[in-house]
Design a protein around this motif. Structure first.
Motif, PDB file in Angstrom:
ATOM      1  N   GLY A  72      11.744   6.541   4.157  1.00  0.00           N
ATOM      2  CA  GLY A  72      11.841   6.634   5.606  1.00  0.00           C
ATOM      3  C   GLY A  72      10.508   6.475   6.295  1.00  0.00           C
ATOM      4  N   GLY A  73      10.596   6.053   7.525  1.00  0.00           N
ATOM      5  CA  GLY A  73       9.385   5.913   8.324  1.00  0.00           C
ATOM      6  C   GLY A  73       8.785   4.526   8.233  1.00  0.00           C
ATOM      7  N   LEU A  74       8.195   4.093   9.337  1.00  0.00           N
ATOM      8  CA  LEU A  74       7.537   2.791   9.401  1.00  0.00           C
ATOM      9  C   LEU A  74       6.046   2.941   9.160  1.00  0.00           C
ATOM     10  CD1 LEU A  74       9.306   1.271  12.562  1.00  0.00           C
ATOM     11  CD2 LEU A  74       9.932   1.006  10.147  1.00  0.00           C
ATOM     12  N   THR A  75       5.398   1.842   8.848  1.00  0.00           N
ATOM     13  CA  THR A  75       3.967   1.846   8.602  1.00  0.00           C
ATOM     14  C   THR A  75       3.290   0.758   9.428  1.00  0.00           C
ATOM     15  OG1 THR A  75       2.233   1.639   6.911  1.00  0.00           O
ATOM     16  CG2 THR A  75       4.200   0.304   6.620  1.00  0.00           C
ATOM     17  N   ASN A  76       2.010   0.951   9.691  1.00  0.00           N
ATOM     18  CA  ASN A  76       1.215  -0.082  10.366  1.00  0.00           C
ATOM     19  C   ASN A  76       0.177  -0.691   9.433  1.00  0.00           C
ATOM     20  OD1 ASN A  76      -0.544   2.045  10.076  1.00  0.00           O
ATOM     21  ND2 ASN A  76      -1.383   1.925  12.147  1.00  0.00           N
ATOM     22  N   THR A  77       0.256  -0.351   8.153  1.00  0.00           N
ATOM     23  CA  THR A  77      -0.766  -0.737   7.185  1.00  0.00           C
ATOM     24  C   THR A  77      -0.531  -2.142   6.655  1.00  0.00           C
ATOM     25  OG1 THR A  77      -1.023   1.568   6.526  1.00  0.00           O
ATOM     26  CG2 THR A  77      -1.867  -0.091   5.012  1.00  0.00           C
ATOM     27  N   ALA A  78      -1.614  -2.877   6.459  1.00  0.00           N
ATOM     28  CA  ALA A  78      -1.559  -4.134   5.717  1.00  0.00           C
ATOM     29  C   ALA A  78      -1.796  -3.818   4.243  1.00  0.00           C
ATOM     30  CB  ALA A  78      -2.621  -5.104   6.231  1.00  0.00           C
ATOM     31  N   TRP A  79      -0.985  -4.433   3.387  1.00  0.00           N
ATOM     32  CA  TRP A  79      -1.109  -4.244   1.948  1.00  0.00           C
ATOM     33  C   TRP A  79      -1.502  -5.548   1.288  1.00  0.00           C
ATOM     34  CZ3 TRP A  79      -0.225   0.064  -1.315  1.00  0.00           C
ATOM     35  CH2 TRP A  79       0.076   1.254  -0.627  1.00  0.00           C
ATOM     36  N   GLY A  80      -2.243  -5.424   0.177  1.00  0.00           N
ATOM     37  CA  GLY A  80      -2.670  -6.603  -0.562  1.00  0.00           C
ATOM     38  C   GLY A  80      -2.260  -6.535  -2.018  1.00  0.00           C
ATOM     39  N   PHE A  81      -2.098  -7.718  -2.621  1.00  0.00           N
ATOM     40  CA  PHE A  81      -1.775  -7.836  -4.043  1.00  0.00           C
ATOM     41  C   PHE A  81      -2.624  -8.964  -4.610  1.00  0.00           C
ATOM     42  CE2 PHE A  81       0.975  -9.892  -7.347  1.00  0.00           C
ATOM     43  CZ  PHE A  81       0.845  -8.905  -8.317  1.00  0.00           C
ATOM     44  N   ASP A  82      -3.317  -8.726  -5.729  1.00  0.00           N
ATOM     45  CA  ASP A  82      -4.212  -9.725  -6.305  1.00  0.00           C
ATOM     46  C   ASP A  82      -3.765 -10.238  -7.658  1.00  0.00           C
ATOM     47  OD1 ASP A  82      -4.675  -7.594  -7.987  1.00  0.00           O
ATOM     48  OD2 ASP A  82      -6.827  -7.433  -7.557  1.00  0.00           O
TER      49      ASP A  82
END
Length: 508
Positions: free
Chosen positions: A328-338
């Motif tokens: 639950g809940g929204l996020t404002n974060t950018a995530w990365g994958f390498d």
């Protein structure tokens, strides 16, 4: 760009329209304008005014006695103290620049005696009076230094146009668009549950190829994704993954994996969120990646992912932003994958917690006090909606691959006539500019909105010395597909826009 424009004597005479009549009584006229022909014109180097000022190409129209730069200088370039450099075909006995001054007598500069005098072009065209070496021929040229009247700032949308979504449906109810390096695929559905996939190599094209897939399952349209090798992927609403290798005509189930959400393409496949009996895993197809998803990472509603490489990276990088967490809940974060690790990139961000954002790579520019302009690859994030269903209209940017974000200034924001984008998709596609215009085009161009210009001024960077004016150049346009209306139905339009700076002829 060369500062010399040379003409053979015969070519100059022909350009000026002089010819001998076939008449035995004809008496040739000895006076010709070739004796006062200007063969090159440029502006002296002055980095305090503009980097590369001495490389600006000036056209010389001998027939009309006009000298001008067809490629306008950047908005705000000072033209009150420019030092001209020129040569003539046969020399000159007089060469004077005559400058008009509102409310004052004309100012005159003698080029022969003071070749390093600066000339004031800020009050409009300047006259150049020339007299031949023998004093028998006189001519006055009009010399004009063109400067752009419109700010070429960060995004300030120009050439904005729109058209209906491509496909077979007059009123599509849902849509999702994805792209590879070679093609764009737009999936639409109508109210009766029929589907259409429209494909084009160029999103500006009027005509798209279409297929009507018989999925054999209920597709989750928001999961529609194309991998780098051109394979199309989509999830069924119950989490099964399917692929198509023929532009969407036939679909085959991908055995051995079930996903609840596709983040995007990676390497030659895709990566997504899998719910393994309450344990969320980040997995790839074809299988090579299987990582536990952190509790604060979203598992649905993320933006389409953006992939890129940069010098410090040894592998392809993926970035996505926003979305809904597993618990639950929204996020404002950018995530990365390498390729091996998942990581939150933006711990502090002005972006509110949203789902259904648009993310795409584009460009911004920053100019120093010395007029040196740097071009930045920039991530743009816009649209989406918050937990209360309120759509976000702001545009945010990051120039460090998603680590830090800021709200864009007024020139980066969408024009008022482009609808708010929730679950829209953006494709950036380079074209040769200027665009060819077709009277029968499906695109409808919008008038340019008046811009609120910040105090900072910009100019393009200079990189090469060219031998002729630029006639066309690569210009990346942004195509914004669909998006949801307040009631959940899709906007049945594609919006096309471009950074104003990109539409100006490059100065080389």
């Amino acid at each position: 760009m060369t500062k010399t424009k040379s003409f053979g004597l015969a070519a100059v005479i022909a350009a000026l329209g002089f010819s001998a009549a076939c008449n035995s009584d004809y008496t040739p006229v000895e006076i010709t304008y070739t004796s006062v022909a200007v063969t090159s014109f440029s502006i002296a180097k002055d980095d305090s005014i503009l980097a590369g000022l001495d490389t600006v190409f000036f056209s010389i129209d001998l027939q009309r006695a006009q000298i001008f730069n067809a490629d306008s200088l950047p908005f705000g370039t000072r033209t009150d103290k420019l030092v001209p450099k020129m040569t003539t075909l046969e020399g000159a006995s007089e060469a004077r620049f005559i400058m008009t001054r509102p409310g004052k007598p004309d100012s005159i500069s003698d080029y022969l005696t003071n070749p390093n005098d600066s000339i004031d072009f800020s009050n409009g065209p300047v006259s150049l009076f020339m007299k031949s070496p023998d004093g028998k021929v006189e001519r006055t040229y009009t010399v004009k230094v063109n400067v752009h009247r419109q700010k070429a700032d960060s995004l300030a949308w120009g050439r904005v146009a729109y058209r209906d979504l491509p496909g077979d449906f007059a009123i599509p109810q849902r849509q999702h668009t994805t792209a590879t390096a070679d093609a764009v695929y737009c999936l639409t559905a109508d109210a009766a549950g029929a589907f259409c996939i429209a494909t084009a190599a160029d999103p500006s094209a009027d005509e798209w190829q279409t297929v009507n897939p018989a999925f054999g399952f209920t597709p989750d349209i928001d999961s529609f994704t194309a991998s780098a090798d051109g394979t199309l992927y989509i999830l069924s609403t119950d989490g099964h993954l399917y692929s198509s290798a023929d532009s969407g005509s036939a679909w085959t189930e991908c055995a051995g994996i079930a996903m609840r959400h596709i983040y995007g393409a990676y390497a030659d496949g895709i990566v997504g969120a899998c719910d393994d009996n309450g344990s969320w895993r980040f997995k790839s197809y074809p299988a090579s990646v299987d990582i536990a998803i952190p509790a604060d990472m979203p598992v649905s509603g993320t933006s389409p992912a953006v992939n890129f490489s940069f010098p410090m990276s040894q592998s392809e990088q993926m970035v996505f932003i926003g979305g809904r967490k597993a618990f639950g809940g929204l996020t404002n974060t950018a995530w990365g994958f390498d390729g091996r690790n998942l990581m939150p990139l933006s711990a502090i961000s002005p972006i509110p917690a949203l789902e259904g954002m648009v993310l795409f790579p584009y460009f911004t520019f920053r100019t120093s006090a010395l007029w040196v302009t740097t071009k930045y690859t920039t991530l743009f994030a816009l649209g989406g909606k918050d937990a209360g269903g309120i759509a976000n209209r702001n545009v945010y940017i990051s120039t460090d691959y998603g680590v830090t974000w800021r709200k864009g200034d007024s020139l980066l924001q969408l024009p008022s006539y482009i609808p708010t984008s929730v679950r829209a998709q953006a494709v950036v596609f380079p074209v040769r500019y200027p665009l060819s215009r077709s009277g029968a085009s499906l695109w409808k161009e919008m008038p340019v909105e008046e811009l609120r210009v910040p105090a900072a001024l910009m100019s393009p960077g200079i990189s090469t010395m060219a031998t002729r004016p630029v006639e066309d150049w690569d210009c990346p346009f942004i195509y914004l597909f669909g998006g949801e209306k307040a009631g959940g139905l899709c906007h049945d339009t594609v919006w096309r826009g471009v950074i104003n700076r990109m539409t100006y002829k490059p100065i080389q």
